[in-house]
Design an enzyme around this catalytic site. Sequence first.
Site, PDB file in Angstrom:
ATOM      1  N   GLY A   1      -0.457  -5.350   0.344  1.00  0.00           N
ATOM      2  CA  GLY A   1      -1.613  -5.166  -0.517  1.00  0.00           C
ATOM      3  C   GLY A   1      -1.415  -5.752  -1.901  1.00  0.00           C
ATOM      4  O   GLY A   1      -2.382  -6.133  -2.567  1.00  0.00           O
TER       5      GLY A   1
ATOM      6  N   GLU B   1      -2.392  -9.216  -1.556  1.00  0.00           N
ATOM      7  CA  GLU B   1      -3.843  -9.258  -1.371  1.00  0.00           C
ATOM      8  C   GLU B   1      -4.573  -9.001  -2.684  1.00  0.00           C
ATOM      9  O   GLU B   1      -5.607  -9.623  -2.955  1.00  0.00           O
ATOM     10  CB  GLU B   1      -4.248  -8.237  -0.306  1.00  0.00           C
TER      11      GLU B   1
ATOM     12  N   GLU C   1       2.990  -6.315   6.886  1.00  0.00           N
ATOM     13  CA  GLU C   1       2.339  -5.256   7.664  1.00  0.00           C
ATOM     14  C   GLU C   1       2.770  -5.260   9.131  1.00  0.00           C
ATOM     15  O   GLU C   1       2.772  -4.209   9.779  1.00  0.00           O
ATOM     16  CB  GLU C   1       0.811  -5.405   7.578  1.00  0.00           C
TER      17      GLU C   1
ATOM     18  N   ALA D   1       0.836  -1.196   0.000  1.00  0.00           N
ATOM     19  CA  ALA D   1       0.000   0.000   0.000  1.00  0.00           C
ATOM     20  C   ALA D   1       0.874   1.250   0.000  1.00  0.00           C
ATOM     21  O   ALA D   1       2.073   1.193   0.262  1.00  0.00           O
ATOM     22  CB  ALA D   1      -0.906  -0.006   1.229  1.00  0.00           C
TER      23      ALA D   1
END
Length: 295
Positions: free
Chosen positions: A146, A149, A169, A103
């Site tokens: 991300g 993901e 994360e 991210a």
Amino acid sequence: MSASRVSQILFSRVSHAIRKPQHLITPVKYYSSQVNNYECIKTEIVGEKKNVGLITLNRPKALNALCEQLINDISHAVDHFNKDKSIGAIVITGSEKAFAAGADIKEMENKTYVSNLKHDFIGEWDKIGKSKKPLIAAVNGYALGGGNELAMLCDIIYAGDKARFSQPEIALGTIPGAGGTQRLTRVIGKSKAMEMVLSGNMITAEEAEKTGLVSKVFPSDKVIEEAVKLGEKIASHSQVVVLLAKQAVNSAYETTLQQGLQFENRLFHSTFSLTDRKEGMTAFLEKRPPKFTNE
């Protein structure tokens, strides 16, 4: 330097990760045409029959860090291809250096619990995952946080041999928020998912294939081509039946065995109301290719 530290650096300082623009991946050798202009992605219609949508993440200086605009662009493009009757499958890819290295931390740093609730932070991700047409991730380079993901939102993941996957994360004082603890656990099992989520360590494309996270591994310069070939194969079938098959497999992923079997049975019976089911079986008996009309 440990793999965890490498993940942390790539994930949290993505805007400084490269000093000069990186070349994008080798263009698909099949016919392609640009269909829309976006700020953070490129979209094309590819394949010999122009029946596959290709979405390329295009923030090379930030290793395709997933800012809100980028996710919004992907969501809009997926919706656009879903509405295009000529498209039978969608491929999502990045650059040779990174599919998406997490991210955009600068964008996230000052968000609060209340602001996340009010603005439905990462809510747009769900729209991507609900695509009616099959999504194929063609992953080269880093798929971190991300990025991993986003790949898992897709129905099938093809990886280049130099691809790397992780959920780092934990090193930033947070946890995965777009499916990293849920989809990953269902795909690779509790122990391996715990190891990745709690350590932040990266795994190789080979390891990802062994655990079932990715379907196949190819040389990095071939992964997009192979993903498009798969998309073309899927697109050659009835779009209605492909949708039903996708729903049936997702049912196995999300429900109990008995619930899934019942759902599959109902969907199977429903295909006997379709013109394409009649055409498919008739063509088989007549020893000719079927001519599906998506009805």
